[in-house]
Design a protein around this motif. Structure first.
Motif, mmCIF file in Angstrom:
data_model
loop_
_atom_site.group_PDB
_atom_site.id
_atom_site.type_symbol
_atom_site.label_atom_id
_atom_site.label_comp_id
_atom_site.label_asym_id
_atom_site.label_seq_id
_atom_site.Cartn_x
_atom_site.Cartn_y
_atom_site.Cartn_z
ATOM 1 N N ALA A 195 0.828 -1.211 0.000
ATOM 2 C CA ALA A 195 0.000 0.000 0.000
ATOM 3 C C ALA A 195 0.860 1.257 0.000
ATOM 4 C CB ALA A 195 -0.931 -0.007 1.210
ATOM 5 N N ARG A 196 1.969 1.240 0.707
ATOM 6 C CA ARG A 196 2.808 2.433 0.788
ATOM 7 C C ARG A 196 3.500 2.749 -0.530
ATOM 8 N NH1 ARG A 196 2.795 6.519 4.148
ATOM 9 N NH2 ARG A 196 5.030 6.751 3.840
ATOM 10 N N VAL A 197 3.900 1.714 -1.266
ATOM 11 C CA VAL A 197 4.574 1.964 -2.542
ATOM 12 C C VAL A 197 3.586 2.227 -3.663
ATOM 13 C CG1 VAL A 197 6.557 0.585 -1.872
ATOM 14 C CG2 VAL A 197 4.689 -0.507 -3.102
ATOM 15 N N GLY A 198 2.296 2.138 -3.377
ATOM 16 C CA GLY A 198 1.292 2.482 -4.365
ATOM 17 C C GLY A 198 0.852 1.365 -5.283
ATOM 18 N N VAL A 199 1.221 0.124 -4.959
ATOM 19 C CA VAL A 199 0.799 -0.999 -5.810
ATOM 20 C C VAL A 199 -0.702 -1.241 -5.679
ATOM 21 C CG1 VAL A 199 1.115 -3.460 -6.256
ATOM 22 C CG2 VAL A 199 3.086 -2.026 -5.671
ATOM 23 N N VAL A 200 -1.201 -1.206 -4.444
ATOM 24 C CA VAL A 200 -2.622 -1.402 -4.184
ATOM 25 C C VAL A 200 -3.077 -0.340 -3.196
ATOM 26 C CG1 VAL A 200 -2.639 -3.885 -4.647
ATOM 27 C CG2 VAL A 200 -2.117 -3.053 -2.355
ATOM 28 N N THR A 201 -4.390 -0.200 -3.085
ATOM 29 C CA THR A 201 -4.977 0.695 -2.103
ATOM 30 C C THR A 201 -5.715 -0.126 -1.057
ATOM 31 O OG1 THR A 201 -7.020 0.931 -3.381
ATOM 32 C CG2 THR A 201 -5.230 2.500 -3.828
ATOM 33 N N ALA A 202 -6.067 0.536 0.040
ATOM 34 C CA ALA A 202 -6.797 -0.161 1.097
ATOM 35 C C ALA A 202 -8.152 -0.649 0.591
ATOM 36 C CB ALA A 202 -6.974 0.767 2.295
ATOM 37 N N GLN A 203 -8.775 0.113 -0.295
ATOM 38 C CA GLN A 203 -10.066 -0.312 -0.845
ATOM 39 C C GLN A 203 -9.907 -1.571 -1.696
ATOM 40 O OE1 GLN A 203 -12.833 1.049 0.087
ATOM 41 N NE2 GLN A 203 -14.125 -0.294 -1.159
ATOM 42 N N GLN A 204 -8.837 -1.628 -2.484
ATOM 43 C CA GLN A 204 -8.589 -2.825 -3.295
ATOM 44 C C GLN A 204 -8.283 -4.032 -2.407
ATOM 45 O OE1 GLN A 204 -5.402 -1.322 -5.726
ATOM 46 N NE2 GLN A 204 -6.768 -0.829 -7.439
ATOM 47 N N LEU A 205 -7.595 -3.796 -1.299
ATOM 48 C CA LEU A 205 -7.321 -4.884 -0.369
ATOM 49 C C LEU A 205 -8.612 -5.411 0.249
ATOM 50 C CD1 LEU A 205 -4.151 -3.417 1.386
ATOM 51 C CD2 LEU A 205 -4.216 -5.357 -0.177
ATOM 52 N N ARG A 206 -9.546 -4.537 0.529
ATOM 53 C CA ARG A 206 -10.833 -4.988 1.066
ATOM 54 C C ARG A 206 -11.588 -5.826 0.047
ATOM 55 N NH1 ARG A 206 -10.718 0.451 2.918
ATOM 56 N NH2 ARG A 206 -10.399 0.562 5.186
ATOM 57 N N HIS A 207 -11.543 -5.440 -1.215
ATOM 58 C CA HIS A 207 -12.204 -6.227 -2.251
ATOM 59 C C HIS A 207 -11.547 -7.594 -2.431
ATOM 60 C CE1 HIS A 207 -15.010 -3.172 -3.344
ATOM 61 N NE2 HIS A 207 -14.105 -2.319 -3.808
ATOM 62 N N PHE A 208 -10.245 -7.665 -2.170
ATOM 63 C CA PHE A 208 -9.512 -8.917 -2.334
ATOM 64 C C PHE A 208 -9.658 -9.827 -1.126
ATOM 65 C CE2 PHE A 208 -5.533 -11.444 -2.365
ATOM 66 C CZ PHE A 208 -5.661 -12.021 -3.617
#
Length: 274
Positions: A195-208
């Motif tokens: 998340a910090r390097v910008g690969v994914v966002t917290a919202q995308q992590l919730r969907h995953f």
């Protein structure tokens, strides 16, 4: 007087000297850091050899399995040198884990001068947290998982079978389980880093999340022994740690700084005036 065109000029020699010297200095520093790390491991090994000793370390490591064996049953050594080599392996593994903070400090001291200030603020907490989480995973595996898993496995043993596990096979099993649980407890660090390097966002992590639950149970089924307790003991903490990683990634997500927002406001105001 003629000069050889292949001979480097004074300026080229100065340039080469300026590039080679830092490289040699870095190699010397790397050598010193490695020596200090190995010295820390050697000191830890000597201390553990004096107390409690290699044999007692293995007895402590084998205690969860021995407690689940039938009355009077013991572990065996199928190789002639196993009673000597296996406790030594345990000694060096324990020494490395004991000296791990010193080893990580040497790595950090070598890498830190080449990092920017914002990278230092990110790397150092990640190194410390990943080390603590790895130790927590190993402790969770030893103190909670092993006792219940071994008792569950032994409950299925027929009365006509005398369980006598080999000490070297048990060592390999324990190290594999320690590595699996230690790596599983690194899930929050991996999530926050992505998340910090910008690969994914917290919202995308919730969907995953739903896919990660399935992935966690597949990993647990592949790594752990074929018993329900071990698989649940690995998969459930992974799911909980994934949720903790989402929370941490959301809390530590980079926010727009005030200067950037002010700059946008200023530019938009200037455009409106124009």
């Amino acid at each position: 007087m003629s000069t050889n065109p292949n001979t480097p000029t004074n300026a080229e020699e100065d340039e080469l000297a300026g590039t080679e010297q830092p490289f040699v200095a870095h190699l010397m520093e790397l050598r010193d850091r490695i020596i200090r790390a190995l010295l820390a491991v050697a000191i830890a090994a000597v201390l553990l050899a004096l107390w409690p000793g290699p044999s007692h370390l293995y007895d402590w490591l084998a205690a969860p399995l021995v407690a689940s064996l039938p009355q009077g049953a013991t572990m065996i050594a199928t190789s002639v040198v196993s009673p000597f080599t296996v406790p030594l392996k345990i000694l060096f593994v324990a020494a490395f884990m004991l000296a791990l903070p010193a080893v990580l400090y040497q790595i950090w001291a070598f890498v830190a001068p080449g990092l920017y200030s914002h990278e230092k603020r990110l790397v150092l907490p990640l190194v410390v947290s990943s080390t603590l989480l790895f130790f927590c995973g190993v402790a969770f595996c030893y103190f909670i998982v092993f006792g219940k898993a071994f008792a569950f496995i032994q409950s299925f043993a027929p009365q006509s079978i005398t369980a006598a596990p080999d000490i070297e096979a048990y060592l390999g099993f324990v190290l594999t389980m320690f590595l699996a649980f230690g790596a599983a407890f690194e899930v929050p660090v991996a999530v926050v880093l992505l998340a910090r390097v910008g690969v994914v966002t917290a919202q995308q992590l919730r969907h995953f999340r739903r896919y990660f639950v399935v992935l966690a149970f597949l990993i647990a089924a592949f790594i752990t022994p074929p018993d329900v307790i071990s698989q649940l003991a690995l998969a459930i903490p992974m799911c909980l740690l994934y949720e903790a990683g989402i929370w941490a990634a959301d809390a530590l997500a980079p926010k727009d700084d005030d200067e950037g927002s002010d700059g946008r406001k200023t530019s938009s105001t200037a455009l409106q005036k124009q």
